[in-house]
Design an enzyme around this catalytic site. Structure first.
Site, PDB file in Angstrom:
ATOM      1  N   THR A  96       0.813  -1.212   0.000  1.00 52.15           N
ATOM      2  CA  THR A  96       0.000   0.000   0.000  1.00 52.15           C
ATOM      3  C   THR A  96       0.847   1.264   0.000  1.00 52.15           C
ATOM      4  O   THR A  96       0.466   2.281  -0.584  1.00 52.15           O
ATOM      5  CB  THR A  96      -0.952   0.010   1.203  1.00 52.15           C
ATOM      6  N   ASP A 126       7.542  -1.737  -5.284  1.00 54.55           N
ATOM      7  CA  ASP A 126       6.783  -2.645  -4.427  1.00 54.55           C
ATOM      8  C   ASP A 126       6.473  -3.985  -5.116  1.00 54.55           C
ATOM      9  O   ASP A 126       6.436  -4.036  -6.341  1.00 54.55           O
ATOM     10  CB  ASP A 126       5.479  -1.974  -3.969  1.00 54.55           C
ATOM     11  N   GLU A 184      -3.380  -5.680  -3.041  1.00 53.30           N
ATOM     12  CA  GLU A 184      -2.664  -4.713  -2.206  1.00 53.30           C
ATOM     13  C   GLU A 184      -2.419  -5.323  -0.829  1.00 53.30           C
ATOM     14  O   GLU A 184      -3.355  -5.780  -0.154  1.00 53.30           O
ATOM     15  CB  GLU A 184      -3.483  -3.434  -2.047  1.00 53.30           C
TER      16      GLU A 184
END
Length: 213
Positions: free
Chosen positions: A7, A122, A70
């Site tokens: 996130t 990420d 996520e």
């Protein structure tokens, strides 16, 4: 494709609010808290705006052909930390179900940084890709056995870059950017963006495994 994210916000609540705010124009199919609680936000058959400007294996509209998950984690900007066991267990269960419902090749289980290497990092180097692969989710080649740089061997460097493109990375980004993204996913113990023997051997093992899967 199955694309995994963190996130990257100070709190889970802020991240969830952003994903549910139409004005933000960002969304994901699933949201997993650190304690393993999982929320379904967008039906799997609908487009979610999770990948942004991205590329993988010749495709640029990644949102149209992927499921986005996520994982709550503040990310590199807000205090990046390990992904808890409960969160990883929930992800494994979720991902196994997704793969049963959709014919996603192992090479298409990806990090956000794989499809958007110039913009994203990420879920990052603390994410346990090896554990996922051990559960039948994605590819993992394990650790290499040798390391030395190939910077002065242009032939070897060019061969590595060609193999990166063959595997799926965007040929339109600078080679060191694609190499860094590759290392962040598949060689996280040494992320420097430099071509070396270990990285290339891992990449070739992955290409071979992708062809067999």
């Amino acid at each position: 494709m199955l694309v995994l994210h963190y996130t990257g916000m100070p709190s889970a609540q802020e991240a969830l609010e952003a994903l549910c705010d139409p004005a933000r124009e960002v969304s994901a199919h699933y949201f997993i808290y650190e304690n393993g609680k999982t929320l379904a936000l967008v039906p799997e058959g609908r487009r979610a705006w999770h990948a942004g400007k991205a590329y993988w294996r010749g495709h640029r509209d990644i949102n149209a052909r992927s499921i986005g998950v996520e994982l709550v984690n503040p990310g590199h900007e807000w205090g990046y930390r390990d992904f808890p066991a409960a969160q990883m267990d929930a992800l494994i269960e979720l991902a196994q179900g997704i793969l049963e419902r959709h014919p996603i090749p192992a090479r298409n289980v990806l990090a956000h940084s794989d499809v958007a290497p110039a913009r994203k990092q990420d879920p990052g180097d603390r994410f346990d890709w090896g554990r996922l692969a051990s559960k039948g989710i994605g590819l993992w080649a394990g650790e290499g056995v040798e390391f030395w740089p190939l910077g002065s061997d242009l032939g070897a460097v060019n061969a590595f870059n060609r193999d990166l493109e063959c595997f799926g990375y965007d040929p339109g980004v600078p080679p060191d950017v694609a190499t860094t993204a590759f290392q962040r996913h598949y060689r996280p113990w040494r992320i420097d963006g430099n071509v070396d023997v270990e990285s290339h051997r891992i990449l070739r093992k992955l290409i071979a495994a992708a062809r067999e899967s």
